[in-house]
Enzyme design. Structure first.
Site, mmCIF file in Angstrom:
data_model
loop_
_atom_site.group_PDB
_atom_site.id
_atom_site.type_symbol
_atom_site.label_atom_id
_atom_site.label_comp_id
_atom_site.label_asym_id
_atom_site.label_seq_id
_atom_site.Cartn_x
_atom_site.Cartn_y
_atom_site.Cartn_z
ATOM 1 N N TYR A 291 0.838 -1.209 0.000
ATOM 2 C CA TYR A 291 0.000 0.000 0.000
ATOM 3 C C TYR A 291 0.871 1.257 0.000
ATOM 4 C CZ TYR A 291 -3.449 3.389 1.749
ATOM 5 O OH TYR A 291 -4.269 4.477 1.914
ATOM 6 N N ILE B 273 -6.375 8.739 10.260
ATOM 7 C CA ILE B 273 -7.701 9.351 10.224
ATOM 8 C C ILE B 273 -8.723 8.280 10.593
ATOM 9 C CG2 ILE B 273 -9.359 10.605 8.824
ATOM 10 C CD1 ILE B 273 -6.701 12.080 9.254
#
Length: 244
Positions: A153, A185
């Site tokens: 990723y 987040i």
């Protein structure tokens, strides 16, 4: 003046918060994949805030799907003012000593290849804008320092940063291109790939002693749309978790 804005991955998390943030007075083309019910709710929120919402469905892990989405956008409008490339995901974590080829292809298709292809397809529409068109890409803090099981990723998002800089030079002066690099987040993204203990540890290690919310990234996206002298930049929004 009303802007026409395409947001990918707009049904939840950062994409949904961005749609709500940009809603007043604008026309929002809201892409989603599987989360139709959530996308419908976002569209209702956009309309309630004084915007217009159009839902567009596509699984952006193939070239054909990217072409189909671009065609759907063209059927709705003759131009674009803003493209927010938010769709992405880790899919799942995998240890560095056990990388699977298929997973690498899937992660790059979702996070990098689709972003590149869709941006390319939307360039003609962006060039027809009369309002200083721009592209905003979403990267990740993992490109700064890596993460457990997240190397694929991170590499895909690192490529997004390279694409951002390359497109910024190539498409200037007609189209600005920037990216936002979120820290940790609290969104459904982490609900799928991070444990509560990991989230707590990241919050404790942040100088602000908390993780961010999707609205913090939405506000940064709005800044990059509104400030027409920012180009080729990656804006870190992480509460100081990665101070450079």
């Amino acid at each position: 003046m009303s802007k026409t804005i395409l947001i990918t991955g707009a049904s939840t998390g950062i994409g949904a918060a961005t749609a709500r943030c940009l809603a007043p007075g604008n026309i929002l083309l809201l892409h989603y994949n599987a989360s139709r019910d959530a996308a419908v709710q976002v569209s209702r929120d956009v309309e309630a805030a004084g915007g217009k919402a159009v839902l567009l469905q596509a699984d952006l892990t193939s070239e054909a799907a990217c072409v189909a989405l671009a065609d759907a956008v063209k059927a709705q409008t003759g131009h674009l003012d803003v493209l927010v490339n938010n769709a992405g995901g880790m899919i799942r974590r995998q240890a560095a000593d056990a990388l699977e080829w298929d997973l690498m292809e899937q992660i790059f298709a979702l996070n990098t290849f689709s972003l590149m292809k869709l941006s390319s397809l939307c360039v003609p529409l962006l060039r027809k804008s009369q309002q200083g068109p721009c592209i905003v890409n979403i990267s990740s803090i993992v490109v700064r320092h890596g993460g457990p099981g997240a190397t694929i990723y991170a590499a895909a998002k690192g490529a997004v940063d390279v694409v951002t800089r390359g497109f910024a030079r190539e498409l200037a002066p007609d189209i600005r291109v920037n990216s936002v690099t979120p820290g940790v987040i609290d969104t459904p993204f982490h609900h799928k790939v991070s444990t509560p203990q990991q989230m707590e540890a990241w919050a404790a290690g942040n100088p602000l002693k908390r993780n961010g919310g999707p609205e913090h990234i939405a506000q940064a996206i709005r800044l990059l749309i509104e400030d027409d002298f920012i180009n080729g930049e990656s804006i870190d929004v992480n509460g100081g978790l990665n101070i450079r």
